[in-house]
Design an enzyme around this catalytic site. Sequence first.
Site, PDB file in Angstrom:
ATOM      1  N   SER A  88      -0.847   0.398 -18.403  1.00 39.54           N
ATOM      2  CA  SER A  88      -0.242  -0.158 -17.293  1.00 39.54           C
ATOM      3  C   SER A  88      -0.469   0.029 -15.861  1.00 39.54           C
ATOM      4  CB  SER A  88       1.235   0.112 -17.380  1.00 39.54           C
ATOM      5  OG  SER A  88       1.606   1.681 -17.422  1.00 39.54           O
ATOM      6  N   GLY A 116     -13.257  -6.461 -18.586  1.00 38.02           N
ATOM      7  CA  GLY A 116     -11.863  -6.130 -17.857  1.00 38.02           C
ATOM      8  C   GLY A 116     -11.381  -4.818 -18.438  1.00 38.02           C
ATOM      9  N   THR A 175      -0.822  11.335 -26.632  1.00 38.35           N
ATOM     10  CA  THR A 175      -0.534  12.902 -26.973  1.00 38.35           C
ATOM     11  C   THR A 175       0.816  13.321 -26.514  1.00 38.35           C
ATOM     12  OG1 THR A 175      -2.833  12.960 -26.879  1.00 38.35           O
ATOM     13  CG2 THR A 175      -1.818  15.114 -26.910  1.00 38.35           C
TER      14      THR A 175
END
Lengths: 208, 208
Positions: free
Chosen positions: B111, B160, B45
């Site tokens: 990340s 995970g 966004t």
Amino acid sequence: MSTLSNSRNIFWQECPVGKHERQKLLNQKGCVVWITGLSGSGKSTLACSLSRELYSRGKLSYVLDGDNLRHGLNRDLGFKPEDRTENIRRVGEVGKLFAEAGLICIASLISPYRKDRDACRTMLSDPNFIEVFMNMPLELCEERDAKGLYKLARAGKIKGFTGIDDPYEPPVNCEIEIQQTGGFCPTPGAMAGQVVSYLENKGFLQYQ
Amino acid sequence: MSTLSNSRNIFWQECPVGKHERQKLLNQKGCVVWITGLSGSGKSTLACSLSRELYSRGKLSYVLDGDNLRHGLNRDLGFKPEDRTENIRRVGEVGKLFAEAGLICIASLISPYRKDRDACRTMLSDPNFIEVFMNMPLELCEERDAKGLYKLARAGKIKGFTGIDDPYEPPVNCEIEIQQTGGFCPTPGAMAGQVVSYLENKGFLQYQ
């Protein structure tokens, strides 16, 4: 949902500012100019000359140089056939991103295998992939030998060197072919001019 | 000659049209705006809103979306730790190329690991790497769950998953932090405004 094996649950994100808007901002059309040919055939010379000529016309280009990328994005790859293929695939993918971004992306790589180049052509929509074949005789490239690599290859100190003990597969249907005329090589400016004319005729240097 | 193990006999090719010239043409400075945060924290966004705001000011940006790249450049990578690291390394390298090309490159990826983000920061010269931390509570992201992924993760159908059974390591020294104020999330425009102000103050939106 994605159906790609390695890409579980990956969604495609669309953005309101797209290729159209960026091309409008730049007044040009994004594409990939893919320069292929033997080591010493003049690929980098053409890439530089072309970027200079485009810049003088206010056009934004960016050179993806095969050697330079091997210091960064492709530093994990060697020269085995599968590594060469992956090397070229990645450059093709990055070229596609640059074309999407609206730039005239100039890729300069030996890219000796036809199937690897054709895979990059397929990635982009066809008219946006412009293959330029540096059709220079091996003898001339070897005589230039600016990097001293042919000498090393002939001495057996480099294995799998394109043109010596690894094949170069010339393009079958490239958009542009650069070659000698009357035994003379075209100047950098003349080579760039040939590509710029093509881009201009195909409407890449403006955007309505 | 190169000293890199995988890059024998690779020379660095310099070009007369460089970053300086491209930045001049675009009247902006190339950089990477790296947006990190949990799934559902609003990264995409913000990326879209930011690219729209920059476009309205005549600035050229390009969004590198982690999910989108997994369909192309990073399609060979999965979600094992080493694949995640390689995924982020490649996005960092491509971001670096875009910054070199003069663009404001907006990278939008979860990340989750600090070391991977810091490796990208190191790739670029420091002031050109602008880390934006979407600091939203996990509960909020899980409640939004636009892609239905948290539900799958809680049900054990995805393993995970960052925030559930894989850690998210928040930045220590990010340039920009986006967070709720008084229990309210900032609007997309307000988030974009925060980043644009930073870029403006640091001189990225012009070039002398």
